[in-house]
Design an enzyme around this catalytic site. Structure first.
Site, short mmCIF file in Angstrom:
data_model
loop_
_atom_site.label_atom_id
_atom_site.label_comp_id
_atom_site.label_asym_id
_atom_site.label_seq_id
_atom_site.Cartn_x
_atom_site.Cartn_y
_atom_site.Cartn_z
N TYR A 101 31.11 2.20 74.94
CA TYR A 101 31.04 2.72 76.31
C TYR A 101 31.66 4.11 76.33
CZ TYR A 101 32.18 3.58 81.16
OH TYR A 101 32.28 4.16 82.39
N GLU A 189 27.76 8.37 82.79
CA GLU A 189 28.12 7.23 81.95
C GLU A 189 27.04 6.96 80.91
OE1 GLU A 189 30.13 3.51 83.86
OE2 GLU A 189 28.02 3.02 83.65
#
Lengths: 377, 290
Positions: A101, A189
């Site tokens: 991530y 993101e």
């Protein structure tokens, strides 16, 4: 403002972040065409502005163009989180060795951009924060908005990447921060950022939210707004500088100021009523603005009466009163009004209302009680 | 006594020739504040309400010695206006402007701090100290009265609501401070609560928060450890739906964080009573003051 994955991917590609070949398709046959162009196994992904696509069956692997068409057919028939799927992304499938991530957000407390990584890619960061907070590593970006190379390297090593991969990771991390600054993103993101068996890093998902306050200087991004993000009345409100959120009740609310508007909803609920909407007419609203706000509230057929709660500061009571009077004369719907008006130019405002035969309260709870009892009648 | 502003406050109004700037400069003067200068580039030499207008903050400082600046310029120009005041060493800068791109406030906040100035806002109603008849903001003056209650809030009009009920109950205010509804603001709840704790004229503190961020939670922890005066709180947005921006850019419950429930629980853990409706605050304050 939220972007679709395919729109965010295009921004990633421009920023030099490696993304697999892909294109958006609005029909199953278009999806087949994209798969043919790519010429390799593909992933077909629903393009909706909500999470949980995978669980809802909105992501499918397809080995051939025919299989991609079939997958797109199924996905385009889905409704995910209340949104009918109208388009799919067809992207080259990747072999995955590990998932990471990587996300940049504006951190309110630190007053900086915060870059976060976790080794648990593919899982929402909020979930990781709850279940395994030590898996998250953070770097705060300098106020100038540039990530230092050593900060990117540190995060890469924290993830246990090898030196070759760390170099690639650091470039991606810096590009993501640059992208966030250049697009006024409140969130940028990559989840997941994958490592392939060959040691390549690739972004196989992309999420970017843009700060609405900055759209005036980002016309190209403003043009990307997706109509499904807001309802018709919400769009009209935004274009008029009004904040409007539709709720489930029958008491239409017009308030100046976001805090007071939220407090009004809370008091209505506490007194046993149900608000039909949140609406902040904005600071310094004039009569025309108030009239537009009234039209937006009344466009909702479930609204049984309108509660106007104005505390004048930068907003002038007389302007509000003129707008209320203008909006309610010549309307097709005869909706009862409960008005509460105090603050700047209060006397002038009350006079305008009196001349139009509208009486006003000075206490919020009194006005709410009146509205709740009339809405229940 | 008061915090942030007092009888010696000399106000500079940036954007004084604009619609809002000129309207509120009038109200600021009428309330009793000493407005010494206006600044609007290209309008130097003019005057508004008999207040001289200068092209630059620097010139206004040289000629009129303001120690506080208020900003009414549009969002695209407001970050630069804040920096211009900080560069001229104005110690207290109040930015009323709403809608400033959030990322712009990152370098601005850090540069203001480095310059040694304090920024209140942006997207705030400003500061008022009734005992000194000084306001640097847009809060309606007539409802305020001098007294022992310090009020700090993220909201504008909700603050007026609370102040009105305080005044109606005979509870005047030492100072009211609107810190602003944006995600990135110059001054936090903790900063202002600390000033109230040190201010001899403040006997009780009212904190008005709302959904979004964790400033209230941090303030609650800080109060438990550092504040001896009674504190009362109100949190707006108990019924707000998640992932929806409720008017203020900063008022959003996101990823399950920033909820009213978390904030209320944090205050209650810190021994701070949280009112369910704004009207309850006055009675709660009354019960804490002898």
């Amino acid at each position: 403002m939220k972007l679709h994955e395919y729109q965010a991917r295009a921004l990633f590609a421009e920023a030099g972040i490696p993304v697999p070949a892909s294109n958006v398709a609005f029909s199953a046959s278009e999806a087949r065409g994209v798969a043919e162009e790519i010429g390799k196994p593909v992933v077909v992904k629903a393009q909706v502005l909500v999470g949980g696509r995978g669980k809802a069956g909105g992501v499918k692997l397809a080995q051939t163009p025919a299989a991609a068409q079939e997958a797109a057919e199924k996905i385009l028939g889905l409704t995910i989180g209340g949104y009918p799927v109208e388009k799919v992304l067809v992207a080259e499938a990747s072999d995955i060795e590990r998932e990471i991530y990587l996300g940049a957000i504006v951190d309110r407390d630190a007053r900086r951009i915060l870059l976060m990584v976790s080794g648990e890619g593919g899982v929402e960061i909020e979930e990781v924060a709850r279940t395994n907070p030590s898996a998250i590593h953070r770097e705060y970006v300098q106020p100038s908005g540039v990530l230092d190379a050593h900060q990117g390297r540190r995060l890469g090593f924290m993830l246990g990447l090898d030196w070759e991969q760390v170099r690639k990771f650091e470039a991606i991390a810096r590009s993501l921060v640059e992208l966030a600054v250049r697009t006024d993103a409140s969130l940028a993101e990559i989840n997941p950022l994958i490592v392939t068996p060959e040691g390549e890093l690739r972004a196989i998902d992309a999420k970017v939210n843009i700060d609405d306050n900055a759209l005036f200087r980002r016309p190209a991004l403003a043009g990307l707004r997706n109509s499904e993000e807001e309802t018709g009345p919400e769009r009209r409100a935004r274009e008029s500088g009004i904040s409007y959120v539709k709720l489930d009740g029958n008491i239409g609310c017009m308030v100046n100021g976001a805090g007071l508007a939220m407090a009004l909803l809370d008091v209505i609920k506490l007194q046993g009523g149900e608000p039909a909407n949140f609406l902040d007419v904005g600071g310094g609203a004039d009569a025309a603005q108030v009239r537009t706000a009234m039209e937006i509230i009344l466009a909702d057929p479930t609204v049984k009466l309108v509660l106007v709660n104005i505390f004048g500061g930068i907003t002038r009571c007389d302007e509000v009163a003129r707008g209320v009077v203008a909006a309610t004369t010549g309307l097709d719907r005869n909706v009862p009004l409960v008005v509460r008006l105090v603050g700047t130019n209060e006397e002038e405002g009350l006079e305008v209302l009196r001349d139009a035969g509208i009486s006003a309260y000075t206490g919020m709870v009194d006005a709410v009680n009146e509205a709740v009892s009339r809405a229940a009648a | 006594m008061s915090i942030l502003v007092d009888a010696d406050t000399r106000v500079l109004v940036q954007g004084i020739t604009g619609n809002q700037g000129s309207f509120h400069a009038r109200l600021i003067l009428d309330y009793g504040s000493n407005v010494v200068a206006g600044v609007v580039p290209g309008r130097g030499g003019q005057s508004v309400h008999d207040v001289p207008v200068f092209d630059t903050v620097e010139e206004a400082v040289d000629r009129t010695q303001p120690n506080c600046g208020i900003i009414f310029v549009p969002a695209f120009a407001a970050p630069d206006a804040i920096l211009e005041q900080a560069a001229a060493n104005i110690p207290l800068i109040v930015c009323i402007t709403e809608g400033i791109p959030v990322i712009d406030m990152i370098p601005v906040c850090h540069r203001v701090k480095a310059a040694g100035s304090r920024l209140i806002g942006p997207n705030c109603p400003g500061v008022i100290a009734p005992a000194h008849k000084v306001k640097v903001g847009i809060l309606p003056g007539q409802m305020h009265m001098p007294g022992p209650v310090g009020v700090v809030s993220r909201s504008g009009t909700l603050t007026y609501e609370v102040v009105q009920s305080l005044s109606a109950s005979g509870l005047g205010q030492s100072t009211c401070v609107g810190i602003g509804g944006d995600p990135i603001i110059g001054t936090s709840f903790i900063d202002v609560v600390d000033m109230f704790e040190r201010d001899p004229s403040t006997e009780a503190i009212v904190v008005i928060g709302e959904i979004g961020g964790t400033d209230e939670e941090q303030c609650a922890e800080h109060i438990a450890a550092n504040v001896s005066k009674p504190v009362l709180a109100f949190i707006a947005g108990r019924t707000a739906p998640p992932e929806k921006r409720m008017g203020h850019a900063g008022a959003i419950v996101s990823g399950g964080s920033g909820t009213a429930t978390e904030k209320i629980e944090a205050f209650e853990r810190a021994g701070v009573r949280v009112a369910a409706i704004p009207d309850e605050i006055a009675a709660a304050v009354r019960s804490t003051i002898s």
